[in-house]
Design an enzyme around this catalytic site. Structure first.
Site, PDB file in Angstrom:
ATOM      1  N   PRO A  81     -90.137 -22.790  59.249  1.00 30.60           N
ATOM      2  CA  PRO A  81     -88.869 -23.456  59.549  1.00 30.60           C
ATOM      3  C   PRO A  81     -88.106 -22.745  60.660  1.00 30.60           C
ATOM      4  O   PRO A  81     -87.914 -21.525  60.620  1.00 30.60           O
ATOM      5  CB  PRO A  81     -88.117 -23.389  58.222  1.00 30.60           C
ATOM      6  CG  PRO A  81     -89.198 -23.401  57.201  1.00 30.60           C
ATOM      7  CD  PRO A  81     -90.325 -22.601  57.806  1.00 30.60           C
ATOM      8  N   CYS A  82     -87.670 -23.540  61.638  1.00 38.21           N
ATOM      9  CA  CYS A  82     -87.093 -22.954  62.853  1.00 38.21           C
ATOM     10  C   CYS A  82     -85.577 -22.957  62.865  1.00 38.21           C
ATOM     11  O   CYS A  82     -84.965 -22.381  63.751  1.00 38.21           O
ATOM     12  CB  CYS A  82     -87.604 -23.712  64.087  1.00 38.21           C
ATOM     13  SG  CYS A  82     -87.055 -25.437  64.161  1.00 38.21           S
TER      14      CYS A  82
END
Length: 357
Positions: A81-82
């Site tokens: 997840p960014c």
């Protein structure tokens, strides 16, 4: 010759599709979001899809489910997840549980010891700090800055035995109709690093084809019924803005009226009241086409880009079906890796595996 791949943080499958086109069979995909996992299941019939938290999955379980031996895993791919590393997510880095998912990726690499891996994340991942109280390093000094998350992560990969290569690459340079810059880390157990892909398109190098444009991607999209809508107030200003323009194309009086307190924000604010142009690549797709600061208004119609237009820009196959509500579909597509970017990187990895000693 087809090679074996495992996909982590798979999302709606953009990275998986490109890697598959490059010559890999994605044997197993792990995705926490239920609707994204459902998307994978209905499109990827030959892939085992696990809708689980990666924290609850071991390398041993992956081997058991795929019936592969460690030495048979050619590639592990994934983009943790960014949001905690992105500008939109306030760049909270490791102070966000989502940021700590990079250690789960590292753990799986350590447990499986694949021949190669591909780690993908937002551009900002290349310079986000571990300790934000310390001074920032200049671009020239970043590769030696031990306070950067990326350098800490790459050192951990080296300790496991990987030869790593990294860079920030722009999707538009590889035939994607979107300016989307991403950090990639390529790791291999071989002595020679995996080559970064050579650019195939350019907006300045006349020896290469020009960047592909938004028009190339969406002019042929006919079904745009699934689409968010703008409220009257937003339309009032957007109808006065030309394709390729934004709030600065309004009169000074209307700028104040439209932007209000947002005028005090720093930066160019060019995502506000932004109307796209057919003649340029799309800006980076976000998880919604109508967020005030990242507006994605259609060049000719007073509406945000549709779900199908979003999918076309990310280069999903036309028959790829997305599960969930309209909002969930936008999120899945906006979080994806463009298919052709995954393909060109995948080709380099396969070439490395097949040809390098």
């Amino acid at each position: 010759m087809r090679l074996n791949a495992i996909s982590l943080f798979s999302g709606a499958g953009g990275l998986d599709i490109g890697i598959s086109k490059a010559g890999f069979d994605v044997k197993l995909a792990i995705e926490f979001d239920a609707k994204a996992a459902e998307t994978l299941k209905q499109n990827s019939r030959d892939t085992i899809v696990l809708n689980k938290d990666i924290k609850d999955i071991s390398g041993e379980e992956i081997l058991n489910l795929t019936k592969l031996k460690r030495e048979e895993i050619d590639l592990v791919i994934g983009g943790p997840p960014c949001q905690s590393f992105s500008s939109a997510g306030k760049m909270r880095s490791l102070n966000d549980d989502r940021g700590n998912m990079i250690f789960e990726y590292l753990r799986i690499i350590r447990e499986l010891k694949p021949k190669t891996f591909l780690f993908e994340n937002v551009k900002q991942f290349s310079y986000i700090q571990i300790d934000k109280s310390k001074p920032k390093s200049s671009p020239k000094e970043r590769s030696k800055d031990s306070n950067l998350v990326i350098n800490m992560l790459m050192e951990e990969f080296r300790k496991i035995g990987y030869n790593v290569n990294n860079d920030i690459i722009n999707s538009a340079d590889y035939g994607v109709p979107q300016k989307r810059e991403r950090t990639i880390i390529l790791g291999t157990l071989k002595n020679k690093k995996i080559n970064l892909p050579k650019k195939t398109h350019s907006n300045s190098d006349t020896s290469l084809p020009n960047w592909k444009t938004l028009g190339n991607a969406i002019k042929s999209v006919n079904d745009n019924e699934e689409c968010m809508v703008y409220m009257y107030k937003r339309k009032k200003y957007l109808k006065l803005i030309p394709p390729g323009g934004h709030w600065k194309n309004l009169s000074p009086e209307l700028q104040k009226e439209a932007m209000g307190e947002k005028l005090k924000l720093g930066g160019g604010k060019t995502g506000f009241f932004r109307k796209l142009s057919y003649d340029k690549p799309s800006p980076t797709l976000c998880t919604s086409p109508k967020q005030p600061g990242t507006d994605m208004c259609h060049p000719e119609e007073l509406r945000p880009l549709s779900v199908n237009e979003y999918a076309a820009i990310q280069e999903f196959p036309k028959n790829w079906k997305f599960s969930g509500t309209t909002i969930q579909k936008y999120k899945q597509i906006g979080n994806a890796v463009p298919v052709n970017l995954a393909f060109v990187v995948g080709k380099e990895i396969k070439s490395h595996l097949v040809n390098e000693i």
